[in-house]
Design an enzyme around this catalytic site. Structure first.
Site, PDB file in Angstrom:
ATOM      1  N   ASN B 392      17.822  35.428   3.905  1.00 48.42           N
ATOM      2  CA  ASN B 392      19.166  35.457   4.581  1.00 48.42           C
ATOM      3  C   ASN B 392      20.199  34.547   3.990  1.00 48.42           C
ATOM      4  O   ASN B 392      21.145  35.001   3.058  1.00 48.42           O
ATOM      5  CB  ASN B 392      18.971  34.910   5.929  1.00 48.42           C
ATOM      6  N   ASP B 393      19.961  33.063   3.822  1.00 46.03           N
ATOM      7  CA  ASP B 393      20.775  32.253   3.276  1.00 46.03           C
ATOM      8  C   ASP B 393      21.048  32.534   1.716  1.00 46.03           C
ATOM      9  O   ASP B 393      22.205  32.211   1.442  1.00 46.03           O
ATOM     10  CB  ASP B 393      20.359  30.817   3.497  1.00 46.03           C
ATOM     11  N   VAL B 394      20.134  32.765   1.310  1.00 43.74           N
ATOM     12  CA  VAL B 394      20.139  32.909  -0.364  1.00 43.74           C
ATOM     13  C   VAL B 394      20.947  34.145  -0.701  1.00 43.74           C
ATOM     14  O   VAL B 394      21.242  34.366  -1.938  1.00 43.74           O
ATOM     15  CB  VAL B 394      18.941  33.070  -1.000  1.00 43.74           C
ATOM     16  N   THR B 395      21.370  35.167   0.063  1.00 43.53           N
ATOM     17  CA  THR B 395      22.215  36.008   0.022  1.00 43.53           C
ATOM     18  C   THR B 395      23.709  36.012   0.737  1.00 43.53           C
ATOM     19  O   THR B 395      24.540  36.897   0.433  1.00 43.53           O
ATOM     20  CB  THR B 395      21.769  37.474   0.370  1.00 43.53           C
ATOM     21  N   ALA B 433      19.677  27.517   7.461  1.00 47.01           N
ATOM     22  CA  ALA B 433      20.817  26.530   7.394  1.00 47.01           C
ATOM     23  C   ALA B 433      21.703  26.600   8.523  1.00 47.01           C
ATOM     24  O   ALA B 433      22.586  25.765   8.587  1.00 47.01           O
ATOM     25  CB  ALA B 433      21.891  26.882   6.025  1.00 47.01           C
TER      26      ALA B 433
END
Lengths: 138, 464
Positions: B392-395, B433
């Site tokens: 999720n966060d890495v995109t 995050a």
């Protein structure tokens, strides 16, 4: 022949020689005792702190350059293999557990050997398991 | 064996250890590297056993047999998803072993040739106390990391007021105690030093949240190396010094890479407090009534089959759901249909450096289909489908566009550039995050709600 003056001169030079010899001897004895003292400071002939620091700093550089070349895909095996080789601390445990007799220091040496052995076997085996998965598939 | 010959063999062992790390530069040479490592260890142990320091063997043999059996058993049983906690546990053992050796050297210095009890050389006292302190911090710190990774305690950062001042104060006290110990050589100070270091290790790792665990593990990896080096100085053993330095710098580099992958400074990570358990959306007003397009497994199968190229973006959620095998099956079917399938790995996907690569390799994904962020990021623009599973966060494009976002500046995988983005997720919940991902609301995004493994299996069924 027996000239008292030359005899006295020779006796004087002989005394000088003896004095120098004594000085040399003293220097040698000093050196010997120094060597004996340094020899007892460590198992490996007692290298000085500066010498050890040299090794340490150079090894940090070697590590730095070797590790940057490790491919990111293998960072997990890198971690487990460094974990295994840092257990080379077993060497300290072996020395502690090695003497004859039995005492507190020997016991904790045994504990250190056991803990490090878990790590050595565990670390290398788990690394091997991981690396086997990275074999080229047919 | 004389000291000189022993020193020579220690050098040979050090070279083998360097070759072991060198081998990891490519998957083809890596297994040979591991064998070099084993060989180096065998040489190191055999050499030590043959020196005059070791005369009694029974206790040593017992220790190696017990430890070896436990280590072998654990290493053969462990699941690859549990790798991070295993490594954390192993780090703690190195730390404790360092403490044991330091304590042994303090109580029986004559065996190590550094003096007699009560009259140990000053330099040795310095090295001994530093090695012991780092070892103790590694020990308790790794145990905290282990319990967090294993889920025994919450991954949430544990904070309390005045925490940083307390840690700073204890750190200063540690330095003071080392000075007193070196000046006096007193046993009481030594044990006090041990207690303080143990407490410090605990307090240092406690406030660091689950999302930062890749950095923590790398950091503890580094500490365990420095501890070994410290003991090497104490024993004047060049092998320990060299190996410790190799491991220490390796862990430091990995910490750096992980920090860069999250755009965090190491100071920021160490101070802790980042990240939540995941699950709560810190949504902006109005987010709730934005529409989301969700689809079924059949829809996904249709889109994937008609694509020319697919990039799969796996995250830790995929590993938790054990979806990697089903995912690879799906990829195999696509490849059979002539679809180009590749995998994109973010540096902090997974819970430790390189974790995702191992999980994919375990599921028989060929490593030449797996790419790092830098290698593949520009290819998203020319890709038909980005299949995001458990990430999720890495995109999240907010990392590039929203300076107020906590993840601003973090390098991300540009999945939004692909023609279609498929998101496999259990719910709309946010990632570690605690930030909302606006990508979910884009027109070219389709959400596939459900368990990652089940969803992959259903897609496979729909494609067949």
């Amino acid at each position: 022949m027996a000239d008292p003056a030359s005899l006295a001169g020779r006796a004087g030079s002989l005394a000088d020689d003896a004095g120098r010899l004594a000085q040399d001897l003293q220097a040698m004895a000093h050196q010997l005792s120094f060597q004996a003292a340094t020899a007892t400071t460590g198992p490996v002939g007692g290298p000085s702190l500066v010498y050890e620091l040299t090794i340490f700093v150079l090894a940090v550089f070697v590590g730095y350059h070797v590790v940057w070349r490790v491919t990111p895909a293998l960072h997990s095996p890198l971690m487990s293999v460094t974990n295994a080789i840092s257990s080379v601390i077993i060497v300290g445990g072996l020395i502690a557990a090695g003497p004859a007799g039995f005492g507190f220091s020997k016991f904790i040496g045994f504990v250190a050997v056991t803990l490090a052995a878990v790590n050595i076997f565990g670390g290398f085996i788990v690394t091997q398991r991981m690396l086997q998965m990275f074999q080229r598939k047919k | 064996m004389s000291e000189n010959i022993a020193a020579f063999f220690y050098l040979v062992a050090s070279v083998f250890f360097i070759l072991a790390l060198r081998g990891l530069s490519s998957p083809q040479t890596a297994r040979a590297g591991n064998l070099y490592g084993i060989l180096g260890m065998v040489i190191a142990v055999a050499t030590t056993l043959l020196t005059p320091h070791v005369v009694s063997y029974w206790l040593i043999v017992a220790g190696i047999l017990i430890g070896g059996a436990i280590g072998t058993y654990i290493a053969l049983q462990i699941q690859m998803t549990a790798l991070p906690q295993l490594v954390a546990a192993f780090h703690s053992l190195v730390g404790l072993a360092a403490v044991c050796v330091a304590a042994s050297a303090f109580t029986a210095p004559q065996e190590f040739g550094i003096g007699v009890p009560g009259a140990i050389e000053r330099a040795s006292l310095v090295e001994m106390s530093i090695g012991m302190a780092i070892g103790a911090i590694t020990f308790t710190g790794s145990i905290v990391a282990f319990t967090k990774l294993q889920g025994l305690v919450s991954g949430r950062p544990l904070m309390f007021p005045g925490q940083h001042w307390l840690n700073a104060g204890l750190g200063a006290l540690l330095v003071l105690l080392i000075a007193i110990f070196v000046a006096s050589g007193a046993g009481a100070v030594f044990w006090l030093l041990l207690l303080l270091s143990l407490a410090l290790g605990f307090l240092l790792i406690m406030p660091i949240g689950g999302a930062d665990m890749p950095v923590v593990i790398s950091m503890l990896n580094s500490y365990s190396g420095w501890a070994a080096s410290g003991i090497g100085f104490t024993l004047s053993n060049s092998l320990l010094i060299i190996t410790g330095a190799l491991v220490g710098s390796s862990g430091a580099i990995l910490s750096y890479i992980m920090c860069k992958g999250m755009n965090r400074s190491i100071v920021n990570v160490v101070l802790g407090g980042f990240g939540t358990e995941g699950g709560t959306v810190v949504g902006r007003a109005g987010a709730a009534d934005r529409s989301v397009r969700s689809g079924s497994a059949e829809d996904a199968a249709f889109i994937l089959k008609n694509a020319g190229s697919v990039i799969i973006v796996p995250g830790y959620g995929m590993a938790v759901a054990q979806a990697q095998h089903a995912l690879r099956e799906m990829a195999d079917l696509l490849k059979k249909d002539g679809v180009q399938v590749r995998y994109a790995i973010h540096p902090v996907a997974g819970r430790m450096p390189g974790h995702m690569n191992v999980l994919l390799a375990e599921a028989n994904v060929p490593y030449d289909e797996v790419f790092e962020l830098d290698e593949i990021n520009r290819d998203f623009a020319s890709t038909d489908v980005a299949f995001v599973i458990g990430a999720n966060d890495v995109t999240n494009p907010a990392a590039k566009t929203d300076p107020d976002s906590p993840i601003y500046g973090m390098p991300i995988l540009d999945v939004e550039r692909a023609k279609t983005v498929l998101f496999v997720k259990r719910s709309m919940a946010s990632g570690y995050a605690g930030v909302e991902n606006e990508l979910f609301y884009r027109d070219n995004t389709m959400m596939l709600f459900g368990d990652a493994k089940k969803m992959c299996e259903e897609i496979v069924k729909a494609m067949e």
